[in-house]
Scaffold this motif. Sequence first.
Motif, PDB file in Angstrom:
ATOM      1  N   LYS A 103      -6.491   2.841  10.033  1.00 55.73           N
ATOM      2  CA  LYS A 103      -7.884   2.470  10.366  1.00 55.73           C
ATOM      3  C   LYS A 103      -7.763   0.715  10.043  1.00 55.73           C
ATOM      4  CE  LYS A 103     -10.529   6.290   8.946  1.00 55.73           C
ATOM      5  NZ  LYS A 103     -11.172   6.905   7.987  1.00 55.73           N
ATOM      6  N   GLU A 104      -7.116   0.218   9.045  1.00 58.64           N
ATOM      7  CA  GLU A 104      -7.170  -0.913   8.911  1.00 58.64           C
ATOM      8  C   GLU A 104      -6.503  -1.852   9.990  1.00 58.64           C
ATOM      9  OE1 GLU A 104      -4.779  -3.514   5.249  1.00 58.64           O
ATOM     10  OE2 GLU A 104      -6.183  -1.867   4.779  1.00 58.64           O
ATOM     11  N   GLN A 105      -5.292  -1.583  10.349  1.00 57.88           N
ATOM     12  CA  GLN A 105      -4.502  -2.166  11.591  1.00 57.88           C
ATOM     13  C   GLN A 105      -5.394  -2.219  12.777  1.00 57.88           C
ATOM     14  OE1 GLN A 105      -2.207  -4.483  10.767  1.00 57.88           O
ATOM     15  NE2 GLN A 105      -2.527  -3.845   8.731  1.00 57.88           N
ATOM     16  N   THR A 107       0.770  -1.123   0.060  1.00 53.40           N
ATOM     17  CA  THR A 107      -0.044   0.056   0.075  1.00 53.40           C
ATOM     18  C   THR A 107       0.972   1.121  -0.131  1.00 53.40           C
ATOM     19  OG1 THR A 107      -1.628  -0.868   1.210  1.00 53.40           O
ATOM     20  CG2 THR A 107      -1.799   1.151   1.141  1.00 53.40           C
ATOM     21  N   ASP A 141      -5.399   5.689   6.679  1.00 54.50           N
ATOM     22  CA  ASP A 141      -6.397   4.307   6.061  1.00 54.50           C
ATOM     23  C   ASP A 141      -5.597   3.287   6.621  1.00 54.50           C
ATOM     24  OD1 ASP A 141      -7.799   5.989   4.656  1.00 54.50           O
ATOM     25  OD2 ASP A 141      -6.598   5.751   2.745  1.00 54.50           O
ATOM     26  N   VAL A 142      -4.208   3.020   6.554  1.00 52.45           N
ATOM     27  CA  VAL A 142      -3.576   2.060   7.063  1.00 52.45           C
ATOM     28  C   VAL A 142      -3.972   1.712   8.542  1.00 52.45           C
ATOM     29  CG1 VAL A 142      -1.129   0.833   7.713  1.00 52.45           C
ATOM     30  CG2 VAL A 142      -1.730   1.786   5.363  1.00 52.45           C
TER      31      VAL A 142
END
Length: 172
Positions: free
Chosen positions: A99-101, A42, A96-97
């Motif tokens: 939020k994902e993690q 990403t 974004d990363v």
Amino acid sequence: MQRNEKQEMVGALHQKMAKANFAAAVGYKNIDAEATVKLRKTFRDNKVEYKVVKNTLARLAAKGTPLEKFAEQLQGPSAIILGYDDVVLPAKVLRDVLKEQGEKMTVKAGVIQGNLVDAKGLQALADMPGLPELRAMLLGIITSPAAKLVRLLNTPAGQLARVLQARSEKAA
């Protein structure tokens, strides 16, 4: 790792830190290999560097760069995120990363064009429009008066045409 390899790594990292407009230190824990590969991809796809470096080597590399204040925040397992051109895009990708993690990654500190910021500062930057959006907004502002002028000049002619058409339909 041999001493000369460490010196080469510090030298290369120093050059990258010297030209970076954006940097963030993130702490991580319990991230599996698959998630790590995905987040590296990403970052790479968005032209942002993601490096896991020993804290002592990162502190040595940061000496004499705008990121020197930032290196003092490195404690525990840390990864460094570096962006070179646009400062908003790396912040958006990082948001974004994160939020994902979820709980697995946390922001320790950041540097934006030489200024030390915290996690809230990076979040505020991520909420701003990016460079392409700003260019589009500026283009809209520049072209707006010309578009209004064209509509204004066409209005009387359009009104006259509608009146003439209404008369011809009424006469027929």
